[in-house]
Design a protein around this motif. Structure first.
Motif, PDB file in Angstrom:
ATOM      1  N   TYR A   1       0.827  -1.205   0.000  1.00  0.00           N
ATOM      2  CA  TYR A   1       0.000   0.000   0.000  1.00  0.00           C
ATOM      3  C   TYR A   1       0.863   1.258   0.000  1.00  0.00           C
ATOM      4  CZ  TYR A   1      -3.907   3.086   0.801  1.00  0.00           C
ATOM      5  OH  TYR A   1      -4.845   4.079   0.654  1.00  0.00           O
ATOM      6  N   ASP A   2       1.974   1.225   0.698  1.00  0.00           N
ATOM      7  CA  ASP A   2       2.902   2.352   0.686  1.00  0.00           C
ATOM      8  C   ASP A   2       3.392   2.616  -0.738  1.00  0.00           C
ATOM      9  OD1 ASP A   2       4.533   4.192   2.539  1.00  0.00           O
ATOM     10  OD2 ASP A   2       6.111   3.253   1.341  1.00  0.00           O
ATOM     11  N   THR A   3       3.659   1.554  -1.472  1.00  0.00           N
ATOM     12  CA  THR A   3       4.076   1.686  -2.862  1.00  0.00           C
ATOM     13  C   THR A   3       2.957   2.261  -3.720  1.00  0.00           C
ATOM     14  OG1 THR A   3       5.605  -0.183  -2.639  1.00  0.00           O
ATOM     15  CG2 THR A   3       4.942   0.416  -4.880  1.00  0.00           C
ATOM     16  N   LEU A   4       1.715   1.831  -3.472  1.00  0.00           N
ATOM     17  CA  LEU A   4       0.582   2.365  -4.214  1.00  0.00           C
ATOM     18  C   LEU A   4       0.504   3.883  -4.057  1.00  0.00           C
ATOM     19  CD1 LEU A   4      -2.113   2.003  -5.792  1.00  0.00           C
ATOM     20  CD2 LEU A   4      -3.233   1.741  -3.576  1.00  0.00           C
ATOM     21  N   LEU A   5       0.625   4.374  -2.827  1.00  0.00           N
ATOM     22  CA  LEU A   5       0.565   5.815  -2.603  1.00  0.00           C
ATOM     23  C   LEU A   5       1.691   6.532  -3.355  1.00  0.00           C
ATOM     24  CD1 LEU A   5      -0.259   5.931   1.219  1.00  0.00           C
ATOM     25  CD2 LEU A   5      -1.827   6.244  -0.697  1.00  0.00           C
ATOM     26  N   ALA A   6       2.884   5.953  -3.322  1.00  0.00           N
ATOM     27  CA  ALA A   6       4.002   6.571  -4.039  1.00  0.00           C
ATOM     28  C   ALA A   6       3.755   6.588  -5.542  1.00  0.00           C
ATOM     29  CB  ALA A   6       5.299   5.824  -3.726  1.00  0.00           C
ATOM     30  N   ARG A   7       3.225   5.494  -6.082  1.00  0.00           N
ATOM     31  CA  ARG A   7       2.944   5.410  -7.515  1.00  0.00           C
ATOM     32  C   ARG A   7       1.875   6.411  -7.945  1.00  0.00           C
ATOM     33  NH1 ARG A   7       5.898   3.145 -11.283  1.00  0.00           N
ATOM     34  NH2 ARG A   7       3.962   2.790 -12.436  1.00  0.00           N
TER      35      ARG A   7
ATOM     36  N   VAL B   1       0.857  10.394  -3.982  1.00  0.00           N
ATOM     37  CA  VAL B   1       0.421  10.883  -2.672  1.00  0.00           C
ATOM     38  C   VAL B   1       1.634  10.920  -1.746  1.00  0.00           C
ATOM     39  CG1 VAL B   1      -1.086  10.475  -0.696  1.00  0.00           C
ATOM     40  CG2 VAL B   1      -1.891   9.937  -3.000  1.00  0.00           C
ATOM     41  N   THR B   2       1.873  12.070  -1.137  1.00  0.00           N
ATOM     42  CA  THR B   2       3.007  12.205  -0.218  1.00  0.00           C
ATOM     43  C   THR B   2       2.579  12.648   1.181  1.00  0.00           C
ATOM     44  OG1 THR B   2       3.373  14.517  -0.892  1.00  0.00           O
ATOM     45  CG2 THR B   2       4.560  12.807  -2.124  1.00  0.00           C
ATOM     46  N   ARG B   3       1.391  13.232   1.297  1.00  0.00           N
ATOM     47  CA  ARG B   3       0.928  13.757   2.592  1.00  0.00           C
ATOM     48  C   ARG B   3       0.179  12.665   3.354  1.00  0.00           C
ATOM     49  NH1 ARG B   3      -2.602  18.549   0.969  1.00  0.00           N
ATOM     50  NH2 ARG B   3      -2.972  18.639   3.228  1.00  0.00           N
ATOM     51  N   TYR B   4       0.933  11.778   3.959  1.00  0.00           N
ATOM     52  CA  TYR B   4       0.348  10.701   4.756  1.00  0.00           C
ATOM     53  C   TYR B   4       1.410  10.177   5.705  1.00  0.00           C
ATOM     54  CZ  TYR B   4       3.067   7.310   2.070  1.00  0.00           C
ATOM     55  OH  TYR B   4       4.101   6.594   1.501  1.00  0.00           O
ATOM     56  N   HIS B   5       0.972   9.424   6.682  1.00  0.00           N
ATOM     57  CA  HIS B   5       1.916   8.704   7.523  1.00  0.00           C
ATOM     58  C   HIS B   5       1.302   7.365   7.915  1.00  0.00           C
ATOM     59  CE1 HIS B   5      -0.565  10.816  10.584  1.00  0.00           C
ATOM     60  NE2 HIS B   5      -0.362   9.732  11.315  1.00  0.00           N
ATOM     61  N   LEU B   6       2.147   6.433   8.305  1.00  0.00           N
ATOM     62  CA  LEU B   6       1.736   5.082   8.679  1.00  0.00           C
ATOM     63  C   LEU B   6       1.796   4.942  10.193  1.00  0.00           C
ATOM     64  CD1 LEU B   6       1.194   2.015   8.276  1.00  0.00           C
ATOM     65  CD2 LEU B   6       3.653   1.755   7.834  1.00  0.00           C
ATOM     66  N   GLU B   7       0.674   4.528  10.801  1.00  0.00           N
ATOM     67  CA  GLU B   7       0.617   4.253  12.230  1.00  0.00           C
ATOM     68  C   GLU B   7       0.576   2.749  12.452  1.00  0.00           C
ATOM     69  OE1 GLU B   7      -2.690   6.409  13.823  1.00  0.00           O
ATOM     70  OE2 GLU B   7      -1.746   8.365  13.500  1.00  0.00           O
ATOM     71  N   LEU B   8       1.287   2.282  13.474  1.00  0.00           N
ATOM     72  CA  LEU B   8       1.490   0.844  13.664  1.00  0.00           C
ATOM     73  C   LEU B   8       1.364   0.487  15.135  1.00  0.00           C
ATOM     74  CD1 LEU B   8       2.424  -1.554  11.755  1.00  0.00           C
ATOM     75  CD2 LEU B   8       4.731  -1.109  12.597  1.00  0.00           C
ATOM     76  N   ASN B   9       0.806  -0.689  15.388  1.00  0.00           N
ATOM     77  CA  ASN B   9       0.709  -1.191  16.760  1.00  0.00           C
ATOM     78  C   ASN B   9       0.588  -2.702  16.714  1.00  0.00           C
ATOM     79  OD1 ASN B   9       0.557  -0.976  19.572  1.00  0.00           O
ATOM     80  ND2 ASN B   9      -1.667  -0.735  19.590  1.00  0.00           N
TER      81      ASN B   9
ATOM     82  N   THR C   1      -1.557  -4.292  13.781  1.00  0.00           N
ATOM     83  CA  THR C   1      -2.630  -3.429  13.290  1.00  0.00           C
ATOM     84  C   THR C   1      -1.973  -2.172  12.724  1.00  0.00           C
ATOM     85  OG1 THR C   1      -2.913  -2.416  15.473  1.00  0.00           O
ATOM     86  CG2 THR C   1      -4.373  -4.234  14.909  1.00  0.00           C
ATOM     87  N   PHE C   2      -2.580  -1.603  11.685  1.00  0.00           N
ATOM     88  CA  PHE C   2      -1.965  -0.429  11.057  1.00  0.00           C
ATOM     89  C   PHE C   2      -3.016   0.434  10.377  1.00  0.00           C
ATOM     90  CE2 PHE C   2      -1.910  -3.839   7.915  1.00  0.00           C
ATOM     91  CZ  PHE C   2      -2.330  -3.219   6.746  1.00  0.00           C
ATOM     92  N   GLU C   3      -2.680   1.695  10.233  1.00  0.00           N
ATOM     93  CA  GLU C   3      -3.501   2.632   9.494  1.00  0.00           C
ATOM     94  C   GLU C   3      -2.596   3.595   8.731  1.00  0.00           C
ATOM     95  OE1 GLU C   3      -6.191   4.709  12.051  1.00  0.00           O
ATOM     96  OE2 GLU C   3      -7.536   2.976  12.302  1.00  0.00           O
ATOM     97  N   PHE C   4      -2.982   3.891   7.497  1.00  0.00           N
ATOM     98  CA  PHE C   4      -2.363   4.969   6.750  1.00  0.00           C
ATOM     99  C   PHE C   4      -3.280   6.186   6.892  1.00  0.00           C
ATOM    100  CE2 PHE C   4      -0.167   1.422   4.893  1.00  0.00           C
ATOM    101  CZ  PHE C   4       1.067   1.930   4.473  1.00  0.00           C
ATOM    102  N   VAL C   5      -2.736   7.267   7.387  1.00  0.00           N
ATOM    103  CA  VAL C   5      -3.516   8.467   7.676  1.00  0.00           C
ATOM    104  C   VAL C   5      -3.161   9.545   6.663  1.00  0.00           C
ATOM    105  CG1 VAL C   5      -4.076  10.207   9.413  1.00  0.00           C
ATOM    106  CG2 VAL C   5      -3.557   7.853  10.105  1.00  0.00           C
ATOM    107  N   GLY C   6      -4.199  10.064   5.985  1.00  0.00           N
ATOM    108  CA  GLY C   6      -4.001  11.016   4.904  1.00  0.00           C
ATOM    109  C   GLY C   6      -4.189  12.456   5.332  1.00  0.00           C
ATOM    110  N   PRO C   7      -4.375  13.353   4.347  1.00  0.00           N
ATOM    111  CA  PRO C   7      -4.363  14.795   4.630  1.00  0.00           C
ATOM    112  C   PRO C   7      -5.622  15.354   5.255  1.00  0.00           C
ATOM    113  CG  PRO C   7      -4.673  14.403   2.272  1.00  0.00           C
ATOM    114  CD  PRO C   7      -4.397  13.065   2.904  1.00  0.00           C
ATOM    115  N   LEU C   8      -6.748  14.631   5.271  1.00  0.00           N
ATOM    116  CA  LEU C   8      -7.953  15.171   5.891  1.00  0.00           C
ATOM    117  C   LEU C   8      -7.754  15.284   7.400  1.00  0.00           C
ATOM    118  CD1 LEU C   8     -10.936  13.394   4.077  1.00  0.00           C
ATOM    119  CD2 LEU C   8     -10.112  15.718   3.764  1.00  0.00           C
TER     120      LEU C   8
ATOM    121  N   ASN D   1     -12.202  11.150   9.372  1.00  0.00           N
ATOM    122  CA  ASN D   1     -12.184  10.457   8.083  1.00  0.00           C
ATOM    123  C   ASN D   1     -10.802  10.483   7.448  1.00  0.00           C
ATOM    124  OD1 ASN D   1     -14.965  10.012   8.309  1.00  0.00           O
ATOM    125  ND2 ASN D   1     -15.458  11.957   7.337  1.00  0.00           N
ATOM    126  N   SER D   2      -9.782  10.791   8.246  1.00  0.00           N
ATOM    127  CA  SER D   2      -8.440  10.946   7.677  1.00  0.00           C
ATOM    128  C   SER D   2      -7.782   9.614   7.338  1.00  0.00           C
ATOM    129  CB  SER D   2      -7.545  11.719   8.661  1.00  0.00           C
ATOM    130  OG  SER D   2      -7.443  11.023   9.894  1.00  0.00           O
TER     131      SER D   2
END
Length: 418
Positions: free
Chosen positions: A151-157, A160-168, A273-280, A284-285
């Motif tokens: 999914y990180d690769t999908l965003l790069a392709r 999309v650059t304004r996001y971060h990955l949260e992990l637990n 568990t993980f979430e990619f959080v976008g610019p919103l 709903n981010s």
């Protein structure tokens, strides 16, 4: 006669009109391409399932089951539900079709509409499109990292650059019960600092008090930040598993943040568990979320089968592209436009169009009775590369970079074919 009021789409749904389709297709086509590169095969499951599938796997106390499912009885009094998420149906198909007997892991994905009754908003629809990408049959932490990196690769392709990955990691059957006991005790002692919605979740599933964390009032979030975290209670196996996941992500250059309060809203999640959080900047981010679900297949009657997957909202990805300012792809241009003058043989024009299209040429003509000038304007709107102006006795070809050329009717198809 009284004019009838127009019928509009149901609240919480949306139309993807042709003008929006290029960006939509850029997302779904790139995701399909990447899934193929990573060995994931496409699967299609029914739009509705037996209600028990979601009640059993999502958890009877989850918001999905209690508040959001579209459930109905059919004419045989069977309880059915429009699928609210894609993981459980894919796992049901995995068991039902004997895929657990295939070489493992089995990698599957789908892009399909999902249905949840909730408050509509930007990026939040009651009918929404979601990509579900699932790897079943392996507990290797390397596949956790691979799925996240996909999914990180999908965003790069997509740009999309304004996001971060949260992990637990939320642990497993061995270590989670003791944590839940400690958490429940803390929540009980601090009940006066929690809002009504959070207190209601304590009795059902204490871990779920962290769900939709960003949507909670600031004072509730501040209280929950002081609660015991699952990371303090992980067993040795879960600690090791999580460390390997993080090590692989580091090796692949995938930046991530540890978020001790990150949980998912469905009961079947375990460990990663993980979430990619976008610019919103709102609840709903989250543009995608997922994790490991090592006990889900057992819950629906299958053999013990570890798994991991994510659900990625297509609409939220499209919004991320808009927020990012990524240039919108152009709609596919028309190869040929056939303009007709008075007296042109329309039956032959129809035959020429059919032959060109059979040969893979995108071809169009006028069906609105436009003047020749209007037809040429329409050809430019469609981005036609070549134009054939057909008269009663012959035609004029207008090809890029070339002067107008008169040709006979019998030459039109051959000249316009690749």
């Amino acid at each position: 006669m009284t004019a009838r009021s127009p019928i509009e789409r149901p609240r919480g749904t949306h139309d993807v009109v042709p003008a929006e389709m290029p960006r939509w297709r850029s997302v779904t086509d790139e995701l399909t391409r990447l899934c193929g590169l990573y060995g994931y095969q496409q699967i299609v499951t029914p739009v509705f399932e037996d209600t028990a599938l979601f009640a059993r796997t999502s958890g009877a106390g989850s918001d999905v089951v209690q508040k959001e499912m579209y459930t109905f009885e059919d004419r045989s009094n069977r309880s059915l539900t429009l699928r609210p998420e894609g993981t459980a149906p894919i796992c049901r198909a995995y068991v039902e079709h004997g895929m657990h007997r295939d070489p493992q892991p089995v990698k599957l994905f789908t892009i399909a509409p999902m249905y949840r009754y909730g408050a509509p908003g930007r990026g939040r629809y009651r009918e929404h499109w979601q990509a579900s990408v699932e790897a079943l049959g392996s507990d290797d932490p390397a596949i956790d990292a691979e799925l996240i990196q996909l999914y990180d690769t999908l965003l790069a392709r997509l740009g999309v650059t304004r996001y971060h990955l949260e992990l637990n990691s939320i642990g497993c059957r061995a270590c989670r019960p003791a944590y839940l006991e400690a958490l429940a005790a803390w929540l009980d002692a601090n009940a006066d600092r929690l809002d009504e919605d959070t207190r209601a979740k304590v009795a059902v599933s204490p871990l779920r008090v962290f769900d939709n964390y960003l949507a909670k009032p600031p004072e509730v979030r501040a209280a929950l930040d002081e609660a015991p975290t699952i990371g303090e209670s992980l067993c040795e196996a879960c600690v090791e598993h999580f460390a390997v996941v993080r090590g692989h992500l580091d090796a692949m250059g995938v930046d991530h943040r540890l978020v001790p309060t990150l949980v998912r809203g469905l009961d079947y999640y375990t460990r990663t568990t993980f979430e990619f959080v976008g610019p919103l900047e709102n609840q709903n981010s989250t543009i995608t979320g997922g994790g490991r679900y090592d006990y889900l297949v057992e819950e629906i009657g299958g053999p013990p089968t570890p798994g991991i997957g994510f659900g990625a909202g297509v609409e939220r990805l499209v919004i991320a592209l808009e927020e990012e300012g990524v240039e919108e792809p152009r709609a596919p241009a028309m190869d040929v436009f056939v303009a007709v003058e008075p007296g042109a043989p329309r039956d032959r024009v129809a035959a020429w169009l059919a032959e060109l299209r059979r040969g893979g040429v995108a071809a169009e003509t006028d069906y609105a009775g436009r003047s020749l000038k209007g037809q040429l304007t329409q050809a430019r709107r469609l981005g036609a590369t070549a134009i054939a102006v057909v008269g009663a006795e012959g035609a004029t070809l207008r090809l890029p970079g070339q002067p107008d050329e008169p040709v006979g009717h019998d030459e039109i198809v051959s000249r316009l074919s690749p």
